[in-house]
Design a protein around this motif. Structure first.
Motif, PDB file in Angstrom:
ATOM      1  N   PHE A 102       5.467  58.207  44.436  1.00 12.59           N
ATOM      2  CA  PHE A 102       4.575  59.343  44.699  1.00 12.59           C
ATOM      3  C   PHE A 102       3.155  59.013  44.234  1.00 12.59           C
ATOM      4  CE2 PHE A 102       2.657  63.491  43.917  1.00 12.59           C
ATOM      5  CZ  PHE A 102       3.019  64.175  45.070  1.00 12.59           C
ATOM      6  N   SER A 103       2.195  59.420  45.021  1.00 12.87           N
ATOM      7  CA  SER A 103       0.788  59.184  44.705  1.00 12.87           C
ATOM      8  C   SER A 103       0.063  60.528  44.778  1.00 12.87           C
ATOM      9  CB  SER A 103       0.176  58.193  45.698  1.00 12.87           C
ATOM     10  OG  SER A 103      -1.195  57.985  45.418  1.00 12.87           O
ATOM     11  N   PRO A 104      -0.840  60.764  43.879  1.00 13.12           N
ATOM     12  CA  PRO A 104      -1.378  59.878  42.838  1.00 13.12           C
ATOM     13  C   PRO A 104      -0.438  59.796  41.641  1.00 13.12           C
ATOM     14  CG  PRO A 104      -2.525  61.976  42.751  1.00 13.12           C
ATOM     15  CD  PRO A 104      -1.596  62.052  43.933  1.00 13.12           C
ATOM     16  N   PRO A 105      -0.346  58.653  41.008  1.00 13.73           N
ATOM     17  CA  PRO A 105       0.633  58.461  39.946  1.00 13.73           C
ATOM     18  C   PRO A 105       0.235  59.154  38.644  1.00 13.73           C
ATOM     19  CG  PRO A 105      -0.668  56.470  40.262  1.00 13.73           C
ATOM     20  CD  PRO A 105      -1.069  57.407  41.350  1.00 13.73           C
ATOM     21  N   ASP A 106      -1.110  59.479  38.444  1.00 14.81           N
ATOM     22  CA  ASP A 106      -1.519  60.053  37.156  1.00 14.81           C
ATOM     23  C   ASP A 106      -0.859  61.389  36.907  1.00 14.81           C
ATOM     24  OD1 ASP A 106      -3.108  57.879  36.810  1.00 14.81           O
ATOM     25  OD2 ASP A 106      -4.975  58.848  37.438  1.00 14.81           O
TER      26      ASP A 106
ATOM     27  N   PHE B   2      -1.603  69.750  36.967  1.00 13.19           N
ATOM     28  CA  PHE B   2      -2.109  69.660  38.334  1.00 13.19           C
ATOM     29  C   PHE B   2      -3.295  68.725  38.368  1.00 13.19           C
ATOM     30  CE2 PHE B   2      -4.402  73.119  36.392  1.00 13.19           C
ATOM     31  CZ  PHE B   2      -5.702  72.931  36.803  1.00 13.19           C
ATOM     32  N   GLU B   3      -3.572  68.290  39.577  1.00  8.30           N
ATOM     33  CA  GLU B   3      -4.676  67.371  39.814  1.00  8.30           C
ATOM     34  C   GLU B   3      -5.071  67.494  41.272  1.00  8.30           C
ATOM     35  OE1 GLU B   3      -5.686  62.577  39.660  1.00  8.30           O
ATOM     36  OE2 GLU B   3      -3.954  63.387  38.582  1.00  8.30           O
ATOM     37  N   VAL B   4      -6.354  67.366  41.528  1.00 10.66           N
ATOM     38  CA  VAL B   4      -6.864  67.434  42.896  1.00 10.66           C
ATOM     39  C   VAL B   4      -6.797  66.031  43.500  1.00 10.66           C
ATOM     40  CG1 VAL B   4      -8.839  67.957  44.349  1.00 10.66           C
ATOM     41  CG2 VAL B   4      -8.366  69.367  42.331  1.00 10.66           C
ATOM     42  N   GLY B   5      -6.217  65.949  44.681  1.00 11.31           N
ATOM     43  CA  GLY B   5      -6.113  64.652  45.337  1.00 11.31           C
ATOM     44  C   GLY B   5      -5.363  64.758  46.652  1.00 11.31           C
ATOM     45  N   ILE B   6      -4.884  63.604  47.142  1.00 18.42           N
ATOM     46  CA  ILE B   6      -4.141  63.543  48.408  1.00 18.42           C
ATOM     47  C   ILE B   6      -2.817  62.842  48.129  1.00 18.42           C
ATOM     48  CG2 ILE B   6      -4.123  62.661  50.770  1.00 18.42           C
ATOM     49  CD1 ILE B   6      -7.140  62.731  50.746  1.00 18.42           C
TER      50      ILE B   6
ATOM     51  N   VAL C 281      -4.377  70.591  45.923  1.00 12.40           N
ATOM     52  CA  VAL C 281      -4.149  70.646  44.478  1.00 12.40           C
ATOM     53  C   VAL C 281      -2.683  70.289  44.260  1.00 12.40           C
ATOM     54  CG1 VAL C 281      -4.243  72.046  42.411  1.00 12.40           C
ATOM     55  CG2 VAL C 281      -5.900  72.423  44.242  1.00 12.40           C
ATOM     56  N   ILE C 282      -2.439  69.151  43.654  1.00 20.67           N
ATOM     57  CA  ILE C 282      -1.065  68.671  43.413  1.00 20.67           C
ATOM     58  C   ILE C 282      -0.633  69.180  42.063  1.00 20.67           C
ATOM     59  CG2 ILE C 282       0.397  66.657  43.207  1.00 20.67           C
ATOM     60  CD1 ILE C 282      -1.685  65.178  44.931  1.00 20.67           C
ATOM     61  N   ILE C 283       0.434  69.997  42.074  1.00 17.91           N
ATOM     62  CA  ILE C 283       0.977  70.577  40.846  1.00 17.91           C
ATOM     63  C   ILE C 283       2.362  69.983  40.638  1.00 17.91           C
ATOM     64  CG2 ILE C 283       1.555  72.685  39.634  1.00 17.91           C
ATOM     65  CD1 ILE C 283      -0.314  74.193  41.476  1.00 17.91           C
TER      66      ILE C 283
ATOM     67  N   VAL D 164       4.270  70.059  44.258  1.00 16.27           N
ATOM     68  CA  VAL D 164       3.792  70.777  45.443  1.00 16.27           C
ATOM     69  C   VAL D 164       2.325  70.442  45.645  1.00 16.27           C
ATOM     70  CG1 VAL D 164       5.432  72.653  45.188  1.00 16.27           C
ATOM     71  CG2 VAL D 164       3.178  72.847  44.144  1.00 16.27           C
ATOM     72  N   SER D 165       1.901  70.483  46.874  1.00 18.87           N
ATOM     73  CA  SER D 165       0.499  70.267  47.230  1.00 18.87           C
ATOM     74  C   SER D 165      -0.034  71.539  47.875  1.00 18.87           C
ATOM     75  CB  SER D 165       0.368  69.081  48.186  1.00 18.87           C
ATOM     76  OG  SER D 165      -0.993  68.933  48.584  1.00 18.87           O
TER      77      SER D 165
END
Length: 671
Positions: free
Chosen positions: A126-130, A143-147, A157-159, A176-177
């Protein structure tokens, strides 16, 4: 010019008006500054309130997604069947329109289940790995903003929520995105509503890296715009910021930035300054309109004031600054025809000038009569002139001055216009209270009476054809009182103006009468005093001659000195003893006499001591000096005494010199 400006009513009113205008302008500028600042603060507060509302809504949306993900992770732990988990994920996505993708990851971040399955590759990392690394060590959602490139190409927003077993072991991760496009829909709705009202508005949500995570312009999502939004960095630090900076159209925009609670994001609201502060510009417009109306109204007011008040007052001041010479030269048209206050003032000035001319005429006549009355010092002549001038002042046919005798009976002193019988027979006793003359002298005020055939006592005035009489008292403290009687043949009373005029003249007549009587008395007294002084002078001359004869016949010497020590008188005896003529002694110091005695002294040393003590000797001091005269020794007895006036005050000193030679020889013979 300066005096005119200080005294000019126009200049004074204009100064007050300009001062009022300055005060109004200063106050208006102050109010404008305060109101403008308040309106700016209100506009900024309004923009900040909008940003805070969006920030709160975004925070609630994220919090709702996290809570739903926590509940989803609990369901995922309870099942290991991929088909059943897929069904759960499908139902979850259908319930939340903002969720773009749902995935189940193993504890190491590998994909196990995903919905939708359009680009699903089982076992892919899964990406992003952070976000996965943070979720593995976290107890709650991160959560983090990305694709998420493995599942979708849409930014979101990836939670990630860790799913743990009852013993706390990590079973997997639910991720979830949330679509950033869906997150931008409310912002787009607000912006479009503003655009429909003809207003410009830009709303942006940026993450902690300064990237756009929500904006009505979806093409700019994930652009780094931190440098384009001054003050946004302060909002990312948790502070509310507002400032004015150049916007997209290179014009000033009002920017308001507030932090999103519990997210580390910031909401930035931008609006053109012209629109945000439109109420300030509107206030300035209304203030300008009010200033223009105030200026125009003030100008119209001043034009009306100048035309209707100031200029008429100036004309009145010029017309009435000098009293006219006659009533015909008084202007009665123009301003006097107006019906307002200026017209009333003009008519009042006209009446005042007419009354002034009338009073001046009376005063001129009164002055002429006064000068004529006081031009003589003989009482009877003064009274005759008083009667003559009274007949010139008022319309009367006869006038009489009555003087009380020693018994107080009023008798005629001088009469004009009456018969000789009236002058000889008129006699009014103090008991005759029906007489106007007696009443006027007793009460000290004018008394008038109309004469008729039916009277209690006969009237000589009525018999001579007079029907109206006025008695004016002329009372003096020093010369006694007299009564001025004026008669008129018409049977109508004297009016108040005539009475006042006669009273004023009576005051002058009183002075003239008193002056004449006192002058006559003083003249008599001066003649009497002159006779007394002449008699006293003759007596004093006789006494002086006797005294001089006695003093000159004395064989003894007598010297009188003043308080300054100069000889005032020296008789022949003193001159003979001193061996000096009287002219050498009189009007010279007494030391001249002492030096003559010292020069003739038989024993000069002893004589000098005695004479020195004589200068400071007191009253009654006596001493004897021996001199040589005609080759013989002579003993001169000197005795000093004080000379005083009637009150006992010292006015000089006296020195008596007596030749006691024979007396001393007799005394020596006896011894």
């Amino acid at each position: 010019m300066q005096i005119f400006m200080r005294q000019s009513l126009l200049f004074q009113l204009l100064s007050v008006y300009l001062l009022f205008v300055v005060v109004v302008l200063v106050a208006g500028a102050g109010v404008n500054a305060v109101v403008e600042q308040q309106l700016r603060s209100d506009a900024q507060a309004s923009e900040q309130a909008l940003a805070q509302e969006i920030a709160l809504e975004t925070s609630l949306q994220l919090r709702g997604a996290e809570d739903a993900l926590v509940a989803l992770s609990k369901l995922a732990v309870q099942t290991t069947n991929p088909e059943k988990m897929t069904s759960i994920f499908q139902a979850f996505r259908s319930a939340r329109s903002d969720v773009d993708h749902v995935s189940w990851l193993d504890p190491f971040g590998g994909l196990r289940v995903s919905w939708p399955q359009n680009a699903f590759v089982p076992g892919a990392e899964f990406s992003p790995p952070d976000v996965i690394q943070r979720a593995r060590t976290s107890s709650g959602p991160v959560f983090e903003v990305g694709i998420a490139a493995e599942t979708t190409l849409n930014a979101g927003v990836i939670i990630a929520q860790p799913a743990r077993a009852a013993n706390g072991a990590l079973v997997g991760i639910v991720a979830v995105s949330i679509s950033l496009v869906e997150l931008s829909v409310p912002l787009k709705t607000v912006v479009e509503a503003q655009q429909r009202q003809g207003r410009q508005l830009v709303i942006s949500i940026i993450d902690d890296r300064g990237r756009l995570v929500a904006t009505p312009n979806r093409q700019r999502i994930l652009w780094t715009v931190l440098d384009e939004l001054p003050g946004a960095d302060q909002a990312l630090d948790g502070h509310v910021a507002s400032n004015v900076s150049p916007g997209p159209d290179r014009k000033d925009w009002l920017l308001s930035a507030v932090p999103v609670p519990n997210a580390g994001w910031a909401v930035v609201v931008q609006r053109p300054t012209r629109e945000a502060l439109a109420v300030v510009e509107q206030f300035h417009l209304w203030l300008l309109i009010a200033a223009i109306l105030f200026a125009v109204g003030g100008l119209l007011f001043w034009l009306l004031l100048l035309q209707r008040v100031i200029r008429p007052l100036h004309m009145l001041a010029i017309q009435h600054q000098i009293l006219p010479t006659s009533a015909e030269s008084i202007a009665t048209d123009g301003l006097a025809l107006r019906d307002d206050e200026v017209g009333d003032l003009a008519r009042s000035l006209v009446r005042l000038e007419r009354d002034g001319l009338e009073k001046l005429g009376e005063l001129r006549t009164l002055l002429e009569t006064s000068n004529a009355v006081v031009g003589s010092l003989e009482p009877r002549a003064v009274v005759s002139k008083i009667i003559a001038e009274v007949r010139r002042l008022v319309n009367v046919q006869a006038a009489t001055v009555l003087l009380p005798d020693e018994q107080g009976v009023l008798r005629v002193l001088v009469s004009d216009g009456h018969s000789s019988r009236y002058t000889q027979d008129l006699s009014l006793s103090p008991e005759n209270t029906s007489s106007s003359a007696v009443s006027a002298l007793r009460d000290g005020k004018p008394v008038q009476k109309l004469l008729g055939p039916r009277q209690s006592t006969p009237s000589l005035s009525y018999d001579e054809g007079f029907r109206s009489v006025l008695a004016i008292p002329i009372i003096s403290r020093h010369a006694g009182g007299v009564v001025l009687l004026v008669h008129r043949t018409e049977p109508h009373p004297f009016n108040q103006n005539e009475i006042d005029l006669l009273l004023t003249f009576a005051n002058y007549a009183t002075l003239a009468w008193e002056h004449a009587v006192l002058y006559e008395r003083s003249d008599d007294r001066l003649r009497e005093v002159a006779r007394e002084n002449e008699q006293l002078y003759r007596q004093a001359s006789e006494e002086k001659q006797k005294l001089e004869a006695i003093m000159e016949s004395m064989s003894d010497g007598l010297v009188l000195t003043g308080t300054d020590g100069n000889v005032l008188y020296a008789n022949p005896g003193a001159s003979m003893i001193a061996g000096l003529p009287s002219a050498s002694l009189e009007r010279h110091p007494i030391t001249v006499l002492y030096k003559a005695l010292h020069a003739a002294a038989a024993e000069p040393a002893q004589c000098e001591r005695l004479l020195d003590s004589a200068e400071s000797a007191i009253d009654g001091t006596e001493y004897v000096v021996e001199i040589i005269r005609d080759d013989r020794r002579r003993a001169i007895h000197l005795r000093q005494f004080d000379v005083g006036d009637v009150s006992g005050q010292a006015i000089g000193r006296g020195l008596l010199l007596r030749d006691v030679t024979r007396e001393r020889e007799v005394d020596e013979f006896k011894t």
